[in-house]
Design a protein around this motif. Sequence first.
Motif, PDB file in Angstrom:
ATOM      1  N   ASN A  80      14.130  30.562  40.698  1.00  8.03           N
ATOM      2  CA  ASN A  80      15.155  30.671  39.641  1.00  8.03           C
ATOM      3  C   ASN A  80      16.137  31.825  39.867  1.00  8.03           C
ATOM      4  OD1 ASN A  80      13.851  33.027  38.861  1.00  8.03           O
ATOM      5  ND2 ASN A  80      13.102  32.242  36.907  1.00  8.03           N
ATOM      6  N   ILE A  81      15.945  32.610  40.941  1.00  6.15           N
ATOM      7  CA  ILE A  81      16.777  33.808  41.125  1.00  6.15           C
ATOM      8  C   ILE A  81      18.264  33.458  41.259  1.00  6.15           C
ATOM      9  CG2 ILE A  81      16.395  33.895  43.645  1.00  6.15           C
ATOM     10  CD1 ILE A  81      16.814  36.967  41.378  1.00  6.15           C
ATOM     11  N   SER A  82      18.568  32.273  41.804  1.00  8.35           N
ATOM     12  CA  SER A  82      19.989  31.937  42.000  1.00  8.35           C
ATOM     13  C   SER A  82      20.734  31.884  40.662  1.00  8.35           C
ATOM     14  CB  SER A  82      20.131  30.616  42.757  1.00  8.35           C
ATOM     15  OG  SER A  82      19.420  29.632  42.074  1.00  8.35           O
ATOM     16  N   SER A  83      20.034  31.557  39.573  1.00  8.03           N
ATOM     17  CA  SER A  83      20.701  31.509  38.248  1.00  8.03           C
ATOM     18  C   SER A  83      21.064  32.910  37.761  1.00  8.03           C
ATOM     19  CB  SER A  83      19.793  30.880  37.188  1.00  8.03           C
ATOM     20  OG  SER A  83      19.028  29.875  37.717  1.00  8.03           O
ATOM     21  N   TYR A  84      20.433  33.943  38.345  1.00  8.73           N
ATOM     22  CA  TYR A  84      20.679  35.309  37.861  1.00  8.73           C
ATOM     23  C   TYR A  84      21.506  36.141  38.848  1.00  8.73           C
ATOM     24  CZ  TYR A  84      17.164  34.046  34.500  1.00  8.73           C
ATOM     25  OH  TYR A  84      16.482  33.398  33.504  1.00  8.73           O
ATOM     26  N   ARG A  85      21.833  35.540  40.014  1.00  3.49           N
ATOM     27  CA  ARG A  85      22.529  36.310  41.054  1.00  3.49           C
ATOM     28  C   ARG A  85      23.807  36.967  40.531  1.00  3.49           C
ATOM     29  NH1 ARG A  85      19.413  37.385  44.701  1.00  3.49           N
ATOM     30  NH2 ARG A  85      18.495  35.855  46.082  1.00  3.49           N
ATOM     31  N   MET A 103      38.586  40.244  56.832  1.00  2.43           N
ATOM     32  CA  MET A 103      39.096  39.727  55.554  1.00  2.43           C
ATOM     33  C   MET A 103      39.944  40.784  54.854  1.00  2.43           C
ATOM     34  SD  MET A 103      35.693  37.795  54.188  1.00  2.43           S
ATOM     35  CE  MET A 103      36.265  37.180  52.618  1.00  2.43           C
ATOM     36  N   THR A 104      40.961  40.337  54.125  1.00  2.00           N
ATOM     37  CA  THR A 104      41.756  41.297  53.352  1.00  2.00           C
ATOM     38  C   THR A 104      40.936  41.705  52.121  1.00  2.00           C
ATOM     39  OG1 THR A 104      42.741  39.616  51.957  1.00  2.00           O
ATOM     40  CG2 THR A 104      43.934  40.178  53.995  1.00  2.00           C
ATOM     41  N   ILE A 105      41.369  42.795  51.501  1.00  3.58           N
ATOM     42  CA  ILE A 105      40.647  43.273  50.317  1.00  3.58           C
ATOM     43  C   ILE A 105      40.696  42.209  49.208  1.00  3.58           C
ATOM     44  CG2 ILE A 105      40.618  45.101  48.548  1.00  3.58           C
ATOM     45  CD1 ILE A 105      39.898  45.725  51.684  1.00  3.58           C
ATOM     46  N   GLY A 106      41.841  41.532  49.090  1.00  3.39           N
ATOM     47  CA  GLY A 106      41.969  40.475  48.079  1.00  3.39           C
ATOM     48  C   GLY A 106      40.919  39.396  48.292  1.00  3.39           C
ATOM     49  N   ASP A 107      40.705  38.999  49.552  1.00  8.25           N
ATOM     50  CA  ASP A 107      39.721  37.945  49.839  1.00  8.25           C
ATOM     51  C   ASP A 107      38.283  38.434  49.668  1.00  8.25           C
ATOM     52  OD1 ASP A 107      41.572  36.012  50.265  1.00  8.25           O
ATOM     53  OD2 ASP A 107      41.737  36.391  52.421  1.00  8.25           O
ATOM     54  N   ILE A 108      38.047  39.703  50.068  1.00  8.77           N
ATOM     55  CA  ILE A 108      36.685  40.251  49.939  1.00  8.77           C
ATOM     56  C   ILE A 108      36.270  40.293  48.470  1.00  8.77           C
ATOM     57  CG2 ILE A 108      35.341  42.396  50.098  1.00  8.77           C
ATOM     58  CD1 ILE A 108      36.807  42.948  52.760  1.00  8.77           C
ATOM     59  N   VAL A 109      37.171  40.815  47.632  1.00 10.96           N
ATOM     60  CA  VAL A 109      36.825  40.953  46.213  1.00 10.96           C
ATOM     61  C   VAL A 109      36.848  39.584  45.516  1.00 10.96           C
ATOM     62  CG1 VAL A 109      37.500  42.079  44.043  1.00 10.96           C
ATOM     63  CG2 VAL A 109      37.683  43.326  46.187  1.00 10.96           C
ATOM     64  N   GLY A 110      37.717  38.675  46.013  1.00 13.16           N
ATOM     65  CA  GLY A 110      37.847  37.366  45.366  1.00 13.16           C
ATOM     66  C   GLY A 110      36.790  36.363  45.793  1.00 13.16           C
ATOM     67  N   GLU A 111      36.110  36.628  46.907  1.00 17.55           N
ATOM     68  CA  GLU A 111      35.139  35.655  47.436  1.00 17.55           C
ATOM     69  C   GLU A 111      34.066  35.252  46.399  1.00 17.55           C
ATOM     70  OE1 GLU A 111      32.711  36.940  50.716  1.00 17.55           O
ATOM     71  OE2 GLU A 111      33.009  35.043  51.750  1.00 17.55           O
ATOM     72  N   PRO A 112      33.433  36.246  45.703  1.00 12.00           N
ATOM     73  CA  PRO A 112      32.414  35.835  44.728  1.00 12.00           C
ATOM     74  C   PRO A 112      32.989  34.959  43.606  1.00 12.00           C
ATOM     75  CG  PRO A 112      32.297  38.202  45.134  1.00 12.00           C
ATOM     76  CD  PRO A 112      33.547  37.707  45.784  1.00 12.00           C
ATOM     77  N   VAL A 113      34.280  35.145  43.265  1.00  8.39           N
ATOM     78  CA  VAL A 113      34.902  34.325  42.207  1.00  8.39           C
ATOM     79  C   VAL A 113      34.984  32.881  42.689  1.00  8.39           C
ATOM     80  CG1 VAL A 113      36.942  34.050  40.732  1.00  8.39           C
ATOM     81  CG2 VAL A 113      36.340  36.312  41.585  1.00  8.39           C
ATOM     82  N   SER A 114      35.417  32.704  43.943  1.00  5.77           N
ATOM     83  CA  SER A 114      35.547  31.344  44.479  1.00  5.77           C
ATOM     84  C   SER A 114      34.184  30.676  44.600  1.00  5.77           C
ATOM     85  CB  SER A 114      36.187  31.382  45.874  1.00  5.77           C
ATOM     86  OG  SER A 114      37.358  32.142  45.826  1.00  5.77           O
ATOM     87  N   ILE A 115      33.146  31.455  44.966  1.00  2.58           N
ATOM     88  CA  ILE A 115      31.799  30.876  45.103  1.00  2.58           C
ATOM     89  C   ILE A 115      31.304  30.422  43.725  1.00  2.58           C
ATOM     90  CG2 ILE A 115      29.373  31.409  45.639  1.00  2.58           C
ATOM     91  CD1 ILE A 115      30.475  33.278  47.865  1.00  2.58           C
ATOM     92  N   GLN A 116      31.599  31.239  42.706  1.00  2.00           N
ATOM     93  CA  GLN A 116      31.132  30.931  41.352  1.00  2.00           C
ATOM     94  C   GLN A 116      31.834  29.715  40.773  1.00  2.00           C
ATOM     95  OE1 GLN A 116      31.620  34.121  38.598  1.00  2.00           O
ATOM     96  NE2 GLN A 116      29.493  34.058  38.012  1.00  2.00           N
TER      97      GLN A 116
END
Length: 320
Positions: A80-85, A103-116
């Motif tokens: 169940n850990i993926s639900s809390y990541r 990667m640019t800073i914009g992409d590094i910081v934005g990557e988790p947003v796109s994954i979510q």
Amino acid sequence: MSLLSVNNLKKYFPVKTSLFRTSYVKAVDGISFSIEKGRTLGLVGESGCGKSTIGRTILFLYEPTGGEIIFDGNKLSSSNISSYRSRMQIVFQDPYSSLNPRMTIGDIVGEPVSIQSSKISRKERAEIVLNQLKLVGLNTDHLNRYPHEFSGGQRQRISIARALTTHPDFIVCDEPVSALDVSIQAQVINVFTELKQKLELAYLFIAHDLSVVRHISDEIGVMYLGKMVERCPADELYKNPAHPYTIALLSAIPVPDPEVSRNRSRILLTGDVPNPMNPPSGCRFRTRCSYAKNICAEQEPEIKEISAGHTCACHFCGNL
Ligand code: SF4
């Protein structure tokens, strides 16, 4: 209710010592603590005492060998850990190796947003990224630059911004200032402190130096060879340290006031931390402790509460 409760956590790493024999490094051996929302537990100890392993095991980057981890009332497991990541993040020690140099800073910081959320538009993502950068003291000009164009302190701010993108409640700060110049350390700790107050974040703040965790921690735990030897509110630890190891760590911190320095009890640490595959019998600190007696080799000291919220694992706590 605590946001995070860790009960009797164990993490053993198998090591093949011969063709038919496996020994275990008991990196974390029966650790318990809890952290409330918006609070910080500082975790200190020398290299190899298991503090980083605790941080990674809580996040299931390492599978626990035993014990339980309760987050927001739910027992965590590998299924169940993926639900809390998104709610549990980590900031690593070395911001250079933890940021992709291509990667640019914009992409590094934005990557988790796109994954979510794959449905999020570029414009929305850019707004989120910009907000996170502002929170850590960076701005629009930094969006299209690459990690190598930043100083160590700025790179660590970028790592923090990335960790914040998923709106976590809890962050493991794994020696986040150890690789930085002393002059920069205070600035980065201030960023953590401001974010903690603004966003009600809870931290497990790991460091090998008691002076680093002093101002950010509400409570401090001192670790030695996989065990928590002392834990108490931060002020209490600096005023009334009870365990010989804590006293030794405190005596390594320079004090500007010569009178305070003269009156402070000193225990100098000699030798290295023993091999965790073969720790000393009884009290694991006994081979370096100037108070050690026969009983210390024979019996492992129990964790005792010596005053409200102050625990210590030494046969002579309070009677040194
Ligand atoms: Fe030192 Fe003994 Fe206390 Fe361990 S139990 S810290 S060896 S006095």
